[in-house]
Design a protein around this motif. Structure first.
Motif, PDB file in Angstrom:
ATOM      1  N   GLN A 127       1.168   0.261   0.042  1.00  0.00           N
ATOM      2  CA  GLN A 127       0.841   1.725  -0.133  1.00  0.00           C
ATOM      3  C   GLN A 127       1.380   1.871  -1.451  1.00  0.00           C
ATOM      4  O   GLN A 127       2.180   2.247  -1.800  1.00  0.00           O
ATOM      5  CB  GLN A 127       1.155   1.845   0.822  1.00  0.00           C
ATOM      6  CG  GLN A 127       0.224   3.183   0.945  1.00  0.00           C
ATOM      7  CD  GLN A 127       1.096   4.509   2.399  1.00  0.00           C
ATOM      8  OE1 GLN A 127       1.226   3.813   2.988  1.00  0.00           O
ATOM      9  NE2 GLN A 127      -0.160   5.027   2.413  1.00  0.00           N
ATOM     10  N   ARG A 133      -5.057  13.766   3.197  1.00  0.00           N
ATOM     11  CA  ARG A 133      -4.544  14.059   2.505  1.00  0.00           C
ATOM     12  C   ARG A 133      -4.342  15.396   3.145  1.00  0.00           C
ATOM     13  O   ARG A 133      -5.537  16.241   2.582  1.00  0.00           O
ATOM     14  CB  ARG A 133      -4.064  14.634   1.733  1.00  0.00           C
ATOM     15  CG  ARG A 133      -2.249  15.104   1.481  1.00  0.00           C
ATOM     16  CD  ARG A 133      -1.691  14.459   0.179  1.00  0.00           C
ATOM     17  NE  ARG A 133      -1.967  13.062  -0.035  1.00  0.00           N
ATOM     18  CZ  ARG A 133      -0.879  12.242   0.942  1.00  0.00           C
ATOM     19  NH1 ARG A 133      -0.074  12.739   1.305  1.00  0.00           N
ATOM     20  NH2 ARG A 133      -0.952  11.106   0.416  1.00  0.00           N
ATOM     21  N   LEU A 161      -4.846   8.364   8.328  1.00  0.00           N
ATOM     22  CA  LEU A 161      -5.835   6.810   8.046  1.00  0.00           C
ATOM     23  C   LEU A 161      -6.131   5.922   9.488  1.00  0.00           C
ATOM     24  O   LEU A 161      -5.355   6.318   9.899  1.00  0.00           O
ATOM     25  CB  LEU A 161      -4.745   6.069   7.716  1.00  0.00           C
ATOM     26  CG  LEU A 161      -3.064   5.844   6.399  1.00  0.00           C
ATOM     27  CD1 LEU A 161      -2.597   4.832   6.603  1.00  0.00           C
ATOM     28  CD2 LEU A 161      -4.216   5.558   5.296  1.00  0.00           C
ATOM     29  N   PHE A 166      -0.760  12.599   6.349  1.00  0.00           N
ATOM     30  CA  PHE A 166      -1.819  12.073   6.026  1.00  0.00           C
ATOM     31  C   PHE A 166      -1.800  11.007   6.305  1.00  0.00           C
ATOM     32  O   PHE A 166      -1.272  10.293   7.400  1.00  0.00           O
ATOM     33  CB  PHE A 166      -0.930  10.836   4.539  1.00  0.00           C
ATOM     34  CG  PHE A 166      -1.870   9.959   3.690  1.00  0.00           C
ATOM     35  CD1 PHE A 166      -1.733   8.253   3.572  1.00  0.00           C
ATOM     36  CD2 PHE A 166      -2.736  10.572   3.003  1.00  0.00           C
ATOM     37  CE1 PHE A 166      -3.463   7.979   2.691  1.00  0.00           C
ATOM     38  CE2 PHE A 166      -4.006   9.861   2.644  1.00  0.00           C
ATOM     39  CZ  PHE A 166      -3.797   8.696   2.558  1.00  0.00           C
ATOM     40  N   PHE A 212      -7.554  -0.494   6.396  1.00  0.00           N
ATOM     41  CA  PHE A 212      -7.119   0.818   7.116  1.00  0.00           C
ATOM     42  C   PHE A 212      -8.620   1.667   5.511  1.00  0.00           C
ATOM     43  O   PHE A 212      -9.049   0.968   4.965  1.00  0.00           O
ATOM     44  CB  PHE A 212      -5.541   1.493   6.440  1.00  0.00           C
ATOM     45  CG  PHE A 212      -4.532   0.987   6.918  1.00  0.00           C
ATOM     46  CD1 PHE A 212      -4.359  -0.403   6.944  1.00  0.00           C
ATOM     47  CD2 PHE A 212      -4.476   1.971   7.791  1.00  0.00           C
ATOM     48  CE1 PHE A 212      -3.430  -0.523   7.441  1.00  0.00           C
ATOM     49  CE2 PHE A 212      -3.111   1.213   8.791  1.00  0.00           C
ATOM     50  CZ  PHE A 212      -2.927   0.329   7.997  1.00  0.00           C
ATOM     51  N   GLY A 213      -8.654   2.725   6.317  1.00  0.00           N
ATOM     52  CA  GLY A 213      -9.443   3.593   5.435  1.00  0.00           C
ATOM     53  C   GLY A 213      -8.350   4.407   4.005  1.00  0.00           C
ATOM     54  O   GLY A 213      -7.863   4.032   4.175  1.00  0.00           O
ATOM     55  N   SER A 214      -9.264   5.297   3.445  1.00  0.00           N
ATOM     56  CA  SER A 214      -8.897   5.834   2.142  1.00  0.00           C
ATOM     57  C   SER A 214      -7.605   7.055   2.569  1.00  0.00           C
ATOM     58  O   SER A 214      -6.833   6.806   1.420  1.00  0.00           O
ATOM     59  CB  SER A 214      -9.283   5.778   1.437  1.00  0.00           C
ATOM     60  OG  SER A 214     -11.100   6.895   1.071  1.00  0.00           O
ATOM     61  N   GLY A 215      -7.646   7.309   3.722  1.00  0.00           N
ATOM     62  CA  GLY A 215      -6.729   8.726   3.842  1.00  0.00           C
ATOM     63  C   GLY A 215      -7.115   9.930   3.257  1.00  0.00           C
ATOM     64  O   GLY A 215      -8.468   9.968   2.359  1.00  0.00           O
ATOM     65  N   TYR A 271       2.253  -4.905   4.658  1.00  0.00           N
ATOM     66  CA  TYR A 271       1.485  -4.065   3.152  1.00  0.00           C
ATOM     67  C   TYR A 271       2.074  -3.309   2.145  1.00  0.00           C
ATOM     68  O   TYR A 271       3.431  -2.792   2.657  1.00  0.00           O
ATOM     69  CB  TYR A 271       0.840  -3.231   4.231  1.00  0.00           C
ATOM     70  CG  TYR A 271       0.092  -3.524   6.075  1.00  0.00           C
ATOM     71  CD1 TYR A 271       0.194  -4.170   6.515  1.00  0.00           C
ATOM     72  CD2 TYR A 271      -1.626  -3.886   5.393  1.00  0.00           C
ATOM     73  CE1 TYR A 271      -0.174  -4.385   7.649  1.00  0.00           C
ATOM     74  CE2 TYR A 271      -1.902  -3.968   6.818  1.00  0.00           C
ATOM     75  CZ  TYR A 271      -1.645  -4.003   7.855  1.00  0.00           C
ATOM     76  OH  TYR A 271      -2.545  -4.560   8.582  1.00  0.00           O
ATOM     77  N   LYS A 325      -1.281   4.492  -3.455  1.00  0.00           N
ATOM     78  CA  LYS A 325      -1.166   5.933  -3.401  1.00  0.00           C
ATOM     79  C   LYS A 325      -2.204   6.512  -1.755  1.00  0.00           C
ATOM     80  O   LYS A 325      -2.411   7.882  -1.206  1.00  0.00           O
ATOM     81  CB  LYS A 325      -1.905   6.421  -3.899  1.00  0.00           C
ATOM     82  CG  LYS A 325      -0.798   6.403  -5.596  1.00  0.00           C
ATOM     83  CD  LYS A 325      -1.324   7.380  -6.787  1.00  0.00           C
ATOM     84  CE  LYS A 325      -1.259   7.515  -8.278  1.00  0.00           C
ATOM     85  NZ  LYS A 325      -1.347   8.082  -9.447  1.00  0.00           N
ATOM     86  N   LYS A 326      -2.558   5.374  -1.771  1.00  0.00           N
ATOM     87  CA  LYS A 326      -3.463   6.026  -0.637  1.00  0.00           C
ATOM     88  C   LYS A 326      -3.410   4.572   0.258  1.00  0.00           C
ATOM     89  O   LYS A 326      -2.748   4.802   1.042  1.00  0.00           O
ATOM     90  CB  LYS A 326      -5.299   6.166  -1.385  1.00  0.00           C
ATOM     91  CG  LYS A 326      -5.641   7.106  -1.433  1.00  0.00           C
ATOM     92  CD  LYS A 326      -6.998   7.051  -1.932  1.00  0.00           C
ATOM     93  CE  LYS A 326      -6.628   8.815  -3.137  1.00  0.00           C
ATOM     94  NZ  LYS A 326      -8.510   8.970  -2.910  1.00  0.00           N
ATOM     95  N   ALA A 327      -4.978   3.795   0.846  1.00  0.00           N
ATOM     96  CA  ALA A 327      -5.421   2.473   1.580  1.00  0.00           C
ATOM     97  C   ALA A 327      -3.720   1.540   1.780  1.00  0.00           C
ATOM     98  O   ALA A 327      -3.481   1.281   0.971  1.00  0.00           O
ATOM     99  CB  ALA A 327      -6.061   2.007   2.237  1.00  0.00           C
ATOM    100  N   PRO A 328      -3.019   1.239   2.435  1.00  0.00           N
ATOM    101  CA  PRO A 328      -1.586  -0.036   2.710  1.00  0.00           C
ATOM    102  C   PRO A 328      -3.068  -0.989   2.610  1.00  0.00           C
ATOM    103  O   PRO A 328      -4.300  -0.817   3.257  1.00  0.00           O
ATOM    104  CB  PRO A 328      -1.410   0.594   4.303  1.00  0.00           C
ATOM    105  CG  PRO A 328      -1.738   1.349   4.801  1.00  0.00           C
ATOM    106  CD  PRO A 328      -2.457   1.883   4.273  1.00  0.00           C
TER     107      PRO A 328
END
Lengths: 113, 111
Positions: free
Chosen positions: B38, A109, A90, A88, A104-107, B36, B40-43
Motif C-alpha cells: 500500500q 480519507r 476502503l 481512511f 480494493f477501491g481507492s479509499g 499487499y 498512498k491509497k488502495a492496497p
C-alpha cells in the motif's frame, strides 16, 4: 474487466454531521463487498461485509452502519459522526468460490473536526 | 480469536539493501496467506500463498509460507525508493471470504 469505484476521495466533516460513502463495482455479479477502516499508517479493520443485497454483517460495534441497496452498490453511513470516526475507509470486493484476495477501491480519507 | 502479527512495525533501509518482512498467523480453518503493498491509497496485491515451502517470486520480491510454523516472509532484494510503502499481510479462512489483516510494516527506503 472488473472495476471498483469509491467516492469521495477526501471528506472533512464536523462532529455530529451525517456521513454517506459510496462504493460501486462494475464487471461482476453478486460480489462479496467489504468496508474496512485504516488508522493512520496501520493495518485494516473490517467494519462490514455483505454477501448479497440487503445482507449486512457487522464486525465491530460502532457508530457506523452499512447498506447494500443493489447488487453492486455498498454504502457506509453514519447519522452523527464522532471524532474517532476519522480514518481512511476502503471498500473492497471478492467473488465467492473464486477467491483470489480482494480488489480494493481507492479509499476515502475522512477527517472529522 | 484469529490474529495476524507482522514484524517489524517499521523499517528504514538504504537503497540496495535486502529486507525481510515477517508475518505470523493464528487463524482457524486457514486457507491462504496474502501480501499487499500500500503506497498512498488502495492496497495492491502482491502474492497469495497456499502451499508450504513453495517460493513465489515477482521481480525483486519473493515470499514463502511455512504452514507448520504458521508464518510467512516477504523478501525484497536491491531495494529502491519506490519500494517505500506499507506492506500488509492477511490470512484467508475457509468458509467465508474475510481476510484477517496484520497491522502492517512501514518500509522506508532512503536514497
Amino acid at each position: 474487466s472488473q472495476t471498483i469505484h469509491q467516492w469521495p476521495a477526501t471528506l472533512v466533516q464536523p462532529v455530529g454531521s451525517p456521513l454517506s460513502l459510496e462504493c460501486t463495482v462494475e464487471g461482476t455479479s453478486n460480489p462479496n463487498l467489504y468496508w474496512y477502516r485504516q488508522a493512520a499508517g496501520r493495518g485494516l479493520q473490517l467494519l462490514f461485509y455483505s454477501v448479497g443485497i440487503g445482507q449486512i454483517s457487522s464486525e465491530v460495534p460502532q457508530n457506523l452502519s452499512a447498506s447494500r441497496p443493489q447488487d453492486r452498490q455498498f454504502i457506509l453511513s453514519s447519522k452523527k459522526l464522532l471524532l474517532s470516526d476519522s480514518g481512511f475507509y476502503l471498500c473492497a470486493w471478492s467473488v465467492l468460490g473464486r477467491f483470489w484476495g480482494y480488489t480494493f477501491g481507492s479509499g476515502t480519507r475522512l477527517t472529522v473536526v | 480469536e484469529d490474529k495476524v502479527v507482522q514484524s517489524p512495525l517499521s523499517l528504514v533501509v538504504h537503497e540496495g539493501d535486502t529486507v525481510t518482512l515477517n508475518c505470523s498467523y493464528e487463524v482457524t480453518n486457514f486457507r491462504s496467506l496474502l501480501w499487499y503493498k500500500q503506497e498512498k491509497k488502495a492496497p495492491t496485491f502482491l502474492f497469495m500463498l497456499t502451499s508450504s515451502g513453495i517460493e513465489k517470486k515477482s521481480g525483486r520480491l519473493s515470499s514463502i509460507l511455512d504452514k507448520k510454523e504458521l508464518f510467512s516472509i516477504l523478501n525484497i532484494t536491491a531495494t529502491q525508493t519506490g519500494d517505500s510503502a506499507i506492506y500488509l499481510c492477511a490470512a484467508d479462512r475457509e468458509y467465508g471470504n474475510k481476510l484477517v489483516f496484520g497491522a502492517g510494516t512501514i518500509l522506508r527506503v532512503k536514497s
